[in-house]
Structure formats: structure tokens, C-alpha cells
Scaffold this active site. Structure first.
Site, PDB file in Angstrom:
ATOM      1  N   HIS A  20       0.838  -1.209   0.000  1.00 39.27           N
ATOM      2  CA  HIS A  20       0.000   0.000   0.000  1.00 39.27           C
ATOM      3  C   HIS A  20       0.873   1.260   0.000  1.00 39.27           C
ATOM      4  O   HIS A  20       0.575   2.223  -0.708  1.00 39.27           O
ATOM      5  CB  HIS A  20      -0.858   0.053   1.276  1.00 39.27           C
ATOM      6  CG  HIS A  20      -1.806  -1.082   1.468  1.00 39.27           C
ATOM      7  ND1 HIS A  20      -1.815  -1.854   2.609  1.00 39.27           N
ATOM      8  CD2 HIS A  20      -2.791  -1.567   0.676  1.00 39.27           C
ATOM      9  CE1 HIS A  20      -2.778  -2.755   2.517  1.00 39.27           C
ATOM     10  NE2 HIS A  20      -3.380  -2.620   1.346  1.00 39.27           N
ATOM     11  N   LYS A  44     -15.214  -7.914   4.943  1.00 35.50           N
ATOM     12  CA  LYS A  44     -14.040  -8.210   5.786  1.00 35.50           C
ATOM     13  C   LYS A  44     -14.324  -7.977   7.261  1.00 35.50           C
ATOM     14  O   LYS A  44     -14.992  -7.001   7.624  1.00 35.50           O
ATOM     15  CB  LYS A  44     -12.864  -7.310   5.368  1.00 35.50           C
ATOM     16  CG  LYS A  44     -12.225  -7.720   4.053  1.00 35.50           C
ATOM     17  CD  LYS A  44     -11.000  -6.883   3.751  1.00 35.50           C
ATOM     18  CE  LYS A  44     -10.375  -7.302   2.417  1.00 35.50           C
ATOM     19  NZ  LYS A  44      -9.339  -6.369   1.975  1.00 35.50           N
ATOM     20  N   ARG A  93      -2.235  -6.176  -8.255  1.00 35.90           N
ATOM     21  CA  ARG A  93      -1.187  -7.184  -8.093  1.00 35.90           C
ATOM     22  C   ARG A  93      -1.333  -8.210  -9.206  1.00 35.90           C
ATOM     23  O   ARG A  93      -1.135  -7.895 -10.358  1.00 35.90           O
ATOM     24  CB  ARG A  93      -1.298  -7.823  -6.693  1.00 35.90           C
ATOM     25  CG  ARG A  93      -0.960  -6.855  -5.569  1.00 35.90           C
ATOM     26  CD  ARG A  93      -1.319  -7.399  -4.221  1.00 35.90           C
ATOM     27  NE  ARG A  93      -2.750  -7.650  -4.135  1.00 35.90           N
ATOM     28  CZ  ARG A  93      -3.414  -7.990  -3.045  1.00 35.90           C
ATOM     29  NH1 ARG A  93      -2.753  -8.159  -1.928  1.00 35.90           N
ATOM     30  NH2 ARG A  93      -4.710  -8.166  -3.041  1.00 35.90           N
TER      31      ARG A  93
HETATM   32  O1  PNS Z   1      -8.572  -3.001   0.616  1.00 35.86           O
HETATM   33  P1  PNS Z   1      -9.913  -3.435   0.102  1.00 35.86           P
HETATM   34  O2  PNS Z   1     -10.706  -4.141   1.189  1.00 35.86           O
HETATM   35  O3  PNS Z   1      -9.830  -4.242  -1.150  1.00 35.86           O
HETATM   36  O4  PNS Z   1     -10.684  -2.098  -0.280  1.00 35.86           O
HETATM   37  C1  PNS Z   1     -12.022  -2.140  -0.691  1.00 35.86           C
HETATM   38  C2  PNS Z   1     -12.690  -0.793  -0.404  1.00 35.86           C
HETATM   39  C3  PNS Z   1     -12.670  -0.514   1.088  1.00 35.86           C
HETATM   40  C4  PNS Z   1     -11.974   0.306  -1.148  1.00 35.86           C
HETATM   41  C5  PNS Z   1     -14.172  -0.888  -0.920  1.00 35.86           C
HETATM   42  O5  PNS Z   1     -14.851  -1.928  -0.256  1.00 35.86           O
HETATM   43  C6  PNS Z   1     -14.915   0.425  -0.762  1.00 35.86           C
HETATM   44  O6  PNS Z   1     -14.795   1.322  -1.584  1.00 35.86           O
HETATM   45  N1  PNS Z   1     -15.697   0.572   0.348  1.00 35.86           N
HETATM   46  C7  PNS Z   1     -16.462   1.766   0.614  1.00 35.86           C
HETATM   47  C8  PNS Z   1     -17.953   1.533   0.367  1.00 35.86           C
HETATM   48  C9  PNS Z   1     -18.237   1.620  -1.123  1.00 35.86           C
HETATM   49  O7  PNS Z   1     -18.084   2.654  -1.735  1.00 35.86           O
HETATM   50  N2  PNS Z   1     -18.675   0.492  -1.680  1.00 35.86           N
HETATM   51  C10 PNS Z   1     -18.910   0.374  -3.112  1.00 35.86           C
HETATM   52  C11 PNS Z   1     -17.592   0.221  -3.854  1.00 35.86           C
HETATM   53  S1  PNS Z   1     -17.843  -0.559  -5.312  1.00 35.86           S
END
Ligand code: PNS
Length: 162
Positions: A20, A44, A93
Site C-alpha cells: 500500500h 471483511k 497485483r
Molecule cells: O482493501 P480493500 O478491502 O480491497 O478495499 C475495498 C474498499 C474498502 C476500497 C471498498 O470496499 C470500498 O470502496 N468501500 C467503501 C464503500 C463503497 O463505496 N462500496 C462500493 C464500492 S464498489
């Protein structure tokens, strides 16, 4: 690229890793302002609270002046609209990331047509690095020094091995 573009680097960051941090640093070199957003991923179960994750990221990047770190509990597309961010930066990745990331990028575009998702290829040394792998290694007493900075290493061990 237009001047003064605000970019968002979103993620769970549970915990932040060198993978990150590489993406955040490279984004900071490309954009006027970068906001690292600790966001909610409903799939998660996180080991650290959002505030803890924000603090850990801040500890790792104290010297980058155009980067700020926040927690946002809502939709990323709404956060982008609120802050005027027009780019979402994600690290990619292996191919296994692609479908999931593609789905999120298209959804965010639908929710906020002003925002573009851009993918940075991960550095080869971080290709197989993930937060869940770090936690698994820490839980079994393994050495996580090549995956996370020293400033947060003990925080992770204390939490995971408790
Ligand atoms: O590190 P991650 O868990 O792959 O990140 C995913 C994340 C947190 C960026 C994604 O779940 C997110 O954007 N969450 C916020 C809520 C949201 O906007 N959901 C719709 C996204 S398509």
C-alpha cells in the site's frame, strides 16, 4: 493530466503494508493532493478499528506533505464528490485482483461519473503481499519485517498474538 487533481487511495488497510505504501508514495508523486481513505469493506472482519488503521498509516508516512489520511464510513463515490476528488488510485497485483477491482471501478463510475479509477501495477516484490497474509504470519510468530514498516510492527504483533 490536469493540474491540481485530487486523488483518493482507498482500502481497508488492515493493516497497511509496504505494498500500500508504495502505491500511496507513487500517487503522491503524480497528483496535487492524495487522500488515503480507510473505508469499510462489508466482506471483511477487520482486526483494527478504523481510527487505529488511520493512525498506523500516518505513522508510516509522516514526511509526505501532500498526503492526508482519513476514515470514511460511507460510499467512496460520495466521498469523492464531497472532496472534489476525480481520481481513485488502486494497486493491481496479480490477475486475481482484476475482476474484483474492475467491478468496483465500474460501480464507482456509475455512482459518480466525475471520478476515474486508475490502476498502478504493484512493485514485483509486493506482488504476493496482502494484509491477511501479514496477519497470518504474525499470528504464527513469523517475521513480518519485510512486509510492514518497523514503526507499526509491534502494534500488529500485539493485536494479532493476543
Ligand atoms: O482493501 P480493500 O478491502 O480491497 O478495499 C475495498 C474498499 C474498502 C476500497 C471498498 O470496499 C470500498 O470502496 N468501500 C467503501 C464503500 C463503497 O463505496 N462500496 C462500493 C464500492 S464498489
Amino acid at each position: 493530466m490536469k493540474e491540481k487533481v485530487i486523488a483518493i487511495c482507498p482500502g481497508s488497510f488492515d493493516p497497511v503494508t509496504y505494498g500500500h505504501l508504495d502505491i500511496i508514495t507513487r500517487a503522491a508523486n503524480m497528483f496535487y493532493k492524495v487522500i488515503v481513505v480507510v473505508a469499510s469493506n462489508s466482506t471483511k472482519n477487520c482486526s483494527f478499528t478504523p481510527d487505529e488503521r488511520v493512525e498506523m498509516i500516518k505513522k508510516c508516512i509522516p514526511e509526505i506533505e501532500n498526503v492526508s489520511v482519513v476514515h470514511y464510513g460511507g460510499l467512496l463515490a460520495d466521498y469523492a464528490a464531497e472532496t472534489g476528488a476525480t481520481a481513485i488510485i488502486k494497486g493491481l497485483r496479480a490477475m486475481s485482483d482484476f475482476e474484483y477491482e474492475f467491478q468496483m471501478a465500474l460501480t464507482n463510475k456509475k455512482l459518480n461519473p466525475n471520478v476515474e479509477t486508475l490502476f498502478l501495477t504493484t512493485a514485483t516484490e509486493n506482488m504476493y503481499l496482502s494484509s491477511s497474509m501479514v496477519k497470518q504470519i504474525a499470528s504464527m510468530g513469523g517475521d513480518i519485517s519485510s512486509f510492514v514498516p518497523e514503526v507499526i510492527r509491534q502494534d500488529i504483533i500485539n493485536r494479532i498474538q493476543k
